[in-house]
Scaffold this active site. Structure first.
Site, PDB file in Angstrom:
ATOM      1  CB  CYS A 112      38.637  27.899  44.895  1.00 52.66           C
ATOM      2  SG  CYS A 112      36.993  28.612  44.993  1.00 52.66           S
ATOM      3  CG  HIS A 251      40.899  29.544  48.030  1.00 48.57           C
ATOM      4  ND1 HIS A 251      40.722  30.555  47.110  1.00 48.57           N
ATOM      5  CD2 HIS A 251      39.652  29.118  48.366  1.00 48.57           C
ATOM      6  CE1 HIS A 251      39.431  30.720  46.898  1.00 48.57           C
ATOM      7  NE2 HIS A 251      38.752  29.867  47.650  1.00 48.57           N
ATOM      8  CG  ASN A 281      36.243  32.683  47.294  1.00 48.23           C
ATOM      9  OD1 ASN A 281      37.039  32.568  46.368  1.00 48.23           O
ATOM     10  ND2 ASN A 281      35.687  31.656  47.900  1.00 48.23           N
TER      11      ASN A 281
END
Ligand code: ACO
Length: 324
Positions: A112, A251, A281
């Site tokens: 990520c 994020h 996500n």
């Protein structure tokens, strides 16, 4: 003088999967997913929406916004953990797709944090060569890497891509600093197996395990602590405080991580850009998609102090600050 974002772009697959759609795939429900994660829907890549295609469409939009032509791009970095192929890199596919014939290209695996690590690379390449224009992309099709029978993970993720073109400016804007860290000792808490890197018996076997596995509660705690530490370390190193920040683009893991971060950093929620409800996500793509959303909504003005922070498998994490 500084290293600035010249343009941003993003691309989401056409198909939208709601929480209700997920109820027919695993034992879950809309209410559980909304309250635990803040996610309402995510996009799922189709047959012709592979990682490099999403990445290329996002890159083309970023180049148009930056008023940069493909032949002016010197480097293409794609942050991804769902590469189109093991080899060549997704970045090389993107190079051909967009016609960036003067670039060199490679992928970066920081989960990520892929876009953030790419931003750091762009920063340092352009510092060394002011003529360089760097295309940084975060792109994922994690729907191809999820165990759709595992309700702990498959409800969390989505597909998409975001991109930014970085270049040099003579004025006083640009990247103020970055702070990046990793801790490989905790890899088991969040990982995805691929083909093993040893085959002493020279056997041909199927790869059965390329799925994301996660200890959710542990990841949650580490994510909040790491992003908070990185932001505070970066700000302190520049003699700045959180009050100097105009907008935080974190994020987009899930809403509870973001709410905890807001609480720990002592910022007002309106300073934190959140779009996780629409996309889930999207791993390395989450920050550049959020950046492009915020940018196209006119939420970022010249001179604004824009702070990014990320956390992902590895573990990898970091923060970056740009005077826009
Ligand atoms: N639907 C319905 N019930 C579920 C689901 C689901 N999709 N998933 C788990 N449950 C159940 C569990 O089985 C458990 O039931 P039990 O009490 O009968 O055993 C119950 O819900 C609670 O499960 P927990 O795992 O304890 O739920 P928790 O409150 O910790 O929430 C979550 C889980 C959302 C994954 C949370 O731990 C989290 O947000 N972790 C962060 C992980 C993350 O965001 N990872 C993304 C990658 S890393 C990154 O990007 C930063």
């Amino acid at each position: 003088m500084g290293i600035v974002v010249l343009g941003t772009g993003s691309c989401l697959p056409k198909r939208v999967m709601s929480n209700v759609d997920l109820e027919s795939i695993v034992d879950t429900n809309d209410e559980w997913i909304r309250t635990r994660t803040g996610i309402e829907s995510r996009h799922i890549g189709g047959k012709d929406e592979q990682t490099y295609i999403l990445a290329s469409r996002a890159a083309e939009k970023a180049m148009v916004a930056a008023e940069v032509t493909p032949d002016q791009i010197g480097l293409i970095v794609v942050g991804t953990i769902s590469s189109h192929m093991q080899m060549p890199s997704t970045a090389c596919f993107v190079q051909t797709e967009i016609g960036a014939k003067n670039a060199f290209a490679y992928d970066l695996n920081a989960a990520c944090s892929g876009f953030m690590y790419g931003l750091d690379l762009a920063y340092k390449y352009i510092l060394a060569d002011h003529s360089m224009k760097v295309l940084v992309i975060g792109a994922e099709t994690l729907s191809s890497r999820l165990d759709w029978a595992d309700r702990n993970t498959c409800i969390l993720f989505g597909d998409g891509a975001g991109a930014a073109v970085f270049g040099f400016t003579d004025d006083d804007r640009g990247i103020i600093g970055t702070h990046m860290l990793s801790d490989g000792s905790l890899w088991e808490l969040l990982h995805m197996h691929g083909p093993e890197s040893s085959n002493p018996d020279l056997k041909v076997e199927n790869n059965t395990g390329a799925f994301i596995r996660m200890e959710g509660r542990e990841v949650f705690k580490h994510a909040v602590r790491a992003m908070e530490d990185s932001v505070n370390t970066l700000l302190a190193s520049k003699g700045l405080s959180i009050d100097d920040i105009s907008l935080i683009i974190p994020h987009q893991a899930n809403i509870r991580i973001l709410h905890k971060l807001v609480e720990r950093l002592k910022v007002t929620p309106d300073k934190v850009f959140i779009n996780v409800s629409k996309y889930g996500n999207t791993s390395a793509a989450s920050i550049p998609i959020a950046l492009d959303d915020a940018n196209s909504q006119g939420l970022i003005a010249e001179g604004d102090m824009v702070l990014f922070c990320s956390f992902g498998g590895g573990f990898t994490w970091g923060a970056a600050l740009i005077k826009w």
